[in-house]
Enzyme design. Structure first.
Site, PDB file in Angstrom:
ATOM      1  N   GLY A  85      -3.496   0.888  -1.701  1.00 27.52           N
ATOM      2  CA  GLY A  85      -4.389   1.472  -0.689  1.00 27.52           C
ATOM      3  C   GLY A  85      -4.196   2.969  -0.563  1.00 27.52           C
ATOM      4  N   ARG A  94       9.459  -0.631  -6.593  1.00 27.41           N
ATOM      5  CA  ARG A  94       9.388   0.278  -5.438  1.00 27.41           C
ATOM      6  C   ARG A  94      10.789   0.743  -5.017  1.00 27.41           C
ATOM      7  NH1 ARG A  94       4.701  -1.883  -1.314  1.00 27.41           N
ATOM      8  NH2 ARG A  94       2.969  -0.802  -2.342  1.00 27.41           N
ATOM      9  N   GLY A 113      -0.911  -1.429  -6.520  1.00 24.24           N
ATOM     10  CA  GLY A 113      -1.443  -2.757  -6.214  1.00 24.24           C
ATOM     11  C   GLY A 113      -1.418  -3.662  -7.423  1.00 24.24           C
ATOM     12  N   LYS A 171     -13.905  -6.099  -5.545  1.00 20.13           N
ATOM     13  CA  LYS A 171     -14.996  -5.483  -4.793  1.00 20.13           C
ATOM     14  C   LYS A 171     -15.184  -4.011  -5.081  1.00 20.13           C
ATOM     15  CE  LYS A 171     -14.893  -8.192  -0.571  1.00 20.13           C
ATOM     16  NZ  LYS A 171     -14.339  -7.951   0.751  1.00 20.13           N
TER      17      LYS A 171
HETATM   18  C1  3PG Z   1       1.671  -1.883   0.814  1.00 26.57           C
HETATM   19  O1  3PG Z   1       2.330  -2.704   0.172  1.00 26.57           O
HETATM   20  O2  3PG Z   1       0.437  -1.764   0.681  1.00 26.57           O
HETATM   21  C2  3PG Z   1       2.387  -0.960   1.748  1.00 26.57           C
HETATM   22  O3  3PG Z   1       3.743  -1.262   1.781  1.00 26.57           O
HETATM   23  C3  3PG Z   1       1.783  -1.032   3.130  1.00 26.57           C
HETATM   24  O4  3PG Z   1       1.879  -2.356   3.620  1.00 26.57           O
HETATM   25  P1  3PG Z   1       0.721  -2.931   4.505  1.00 26.57           P
HETATM   26  O5  3PG Z   1      -0.503  -3.014   3.653  1.00 26.57           O
HETATM   27  O6  3PG Z   1       1.204  -4.249   5.019  1.00 26.57           O
HETATM   28  O7  3PG Z   1       0.507  -1.933   5.642  1.00 26.57           O
END
Ligand code: 3PG
Ligand code: MG
Length: 397
Positions: free
Chosen positions: A375, A38, A352, A199
């Site tokens: 997300g 990142r 993710g 899920k």
């Molecule tokens: C992540 O890693 O999903 C983003 O940096 C957002 O972080 P968070 O899910 O804690 O809001």
């Protein structure tokens, strides 16, 4: 993209506040960064701004400190890594707002980079508090959002701040939206989605939004259990999302009617527990023992997934094929990562845990794109607006 880019505006000598996502994984024991992708992903924007002689002020969160100062979540290690990557010293501010931070900003020369301390040390960040957003905005002349992976959060440093400054897109954010947007709008066909993870509920919005474009649906991971259950197989102790059986049944019906391909596991690895001590074996899906649970796809499934993916021109992958945290149950995920790395087709990896697996296997360079956002990319692909993108200035016609 219809948003103004950082390249569209003049930044020389300006104080440019850049929201980045330096929420990187840290080693529990040493506190060292275990994956800096990142940070690396934001280098083009930061280097661009340095090259344009801007005064660069970076804003990020790290972890979930819940509005308190947590020493383990200070951005010091990030500043060190960033300094190495940029080949220039990045100072870290004492906090992210306040007179002492303003002083550090005043001392910046053109081309300097300052990293503000973890913005989530203040509860006002996640509350999207107006005064806090104003205090952040006070530090700069221009706001750049390069934190695609946090743009699904309507937090002060992502959306609130854009009320007070001209707000534009960074280069990484642009690239994420361009790549994922292409997948939504005009994927080369046949287009396959390879889905896994625990899920199905996380992926329903995306499936609803892109299913008309998809030619092949390949389902592995924990979520395959709900599909298998809907086809009346016994799935032992595997998690079945009972309230999603209807959705899954309907989806399978539509796929069949439209003569698209649905590829489900034909064999699976089953285990007696989710631990490194587990006893496991491969069974056909017709014979999943009642006392065991699915932990990975089996070798015949790896073959059948491979054959299907090899004929596709675009592949989007989100979600591991098994319990990736447990070394014995990573074979399916690793096999898919190796296969995609060698495909000639366009391969896009959702962020993710899927991105983590690909990066850990050092295969990220072999994919067309690995999203930094888990997300955020799912939300984007589900067709919903990302608050952090919405607030940016539209491109002038
Ligand atoms: C992540 O890693 O999903 C983003 O940096 C957002 O972080 P968070 O899910 O804690 O809001
Ligand atoms: Mg998250």
């Amino acid at each position: 993209m219809n948003k103004t880019s950082v390249r569209d505006i003049g930044v020389e000598g300006k104080r440019v506040l850049v929201r980045v996502d330096f929420n990187v994984p840290l080693d529990e024991n040493t506190g060292e960064i275990t994956d800096d992708s990142r940070i690396q992903a934001t280098i083009p924007t930061i280097k661009y701004l340095i090259g344009q002689r801007a005064r660069v002020i970076l804003i990020s969160h790290l972890g979930r400190p819940k509005g308190k100062v947590v020493d383990e979540l200070r951005l010091t290690v990030v500043a060190q890594r960033l300094s190495q990557l940029l080949g220039q010293q990045v100072e870290i501010a004492i906090d992210c707002i306040g007179p002492r931070v303003e002083k550090s900003v005043e001392e910046l020369n053109n081309g300097d980079v300052l990293l503000l301390e973890n913005v989530r040390f203040h509860p006002e960040e996640e509350e999207n508090d107006t005064s806090f957003a104003q205090a952040l905005a006070h530090l700069g002349d221009i706001f750049v959002n390069d934190a695609f992976s946090a743009s699904h959060r309507a937090h002060a440093s992502i959306t609130g701040i854009a009320d007070y400054l001209p707000a534009v897109a960074g280069l990484l954010l642009e690239k994420e939206i361009k790549t994922l947007g292409d997948i939504l709008e005009n994927p080369a066909h046949p287009f396959a989605v390879l889905l896994g993870g625990a899920k199905i509920s996380d992926k329903i919005g995306m499936l609803e939004n892109i299913r008309c474009k998809v030619d092949s649906f390949l389902i592995g991971g924990g979520m395959a259990a709900t599909f298998l259950k809907a086809k009346s197989y016994g799935v032992g102790l595997s998690l079945v999302e009972g309230d999603k059986l209807e959705f899954v049944t309907q989806l399978m019906g539509d796929i069949a009617k439209q003569r698209k391909h649905l590829v489900l596991p034909i064999d699976v690895v089953v285990a007696d527990s989710l631990s490194t001590e587990a006893t496991s074996k491969v069974v056909p899906v017709e014979n999943i023992p009642s006392g065991l649970r699915i932990v990975d796809i089996g070798p015949l499934t790896i073959d059948s997934f491979s054959r299907e993916l090899e004929r596709c021109k675009t592949v989007f992958w989100n979600g591991p094929m098994g319990i990736y945290e447990i070394p014995q149950f990573t074979a399916g995920t690793q096999a898919m990562a190796r296969l995609l790395a060698n495909l000639k087709s366009t391969t896009v990896i959702g962020g993710g845990s899927t991105a983590e697996a690909v990066i850990e296997m050092k295969l990220a360079d072999k994919m067309n794109f690995v999203s930094t956002g888990g997300g955020a990319s799912l939300r984007f692909l589900s067709g919903k607006a990302l608050p952090g993108v919405e607030v940016l200035m539209d491109k002038e016609k």
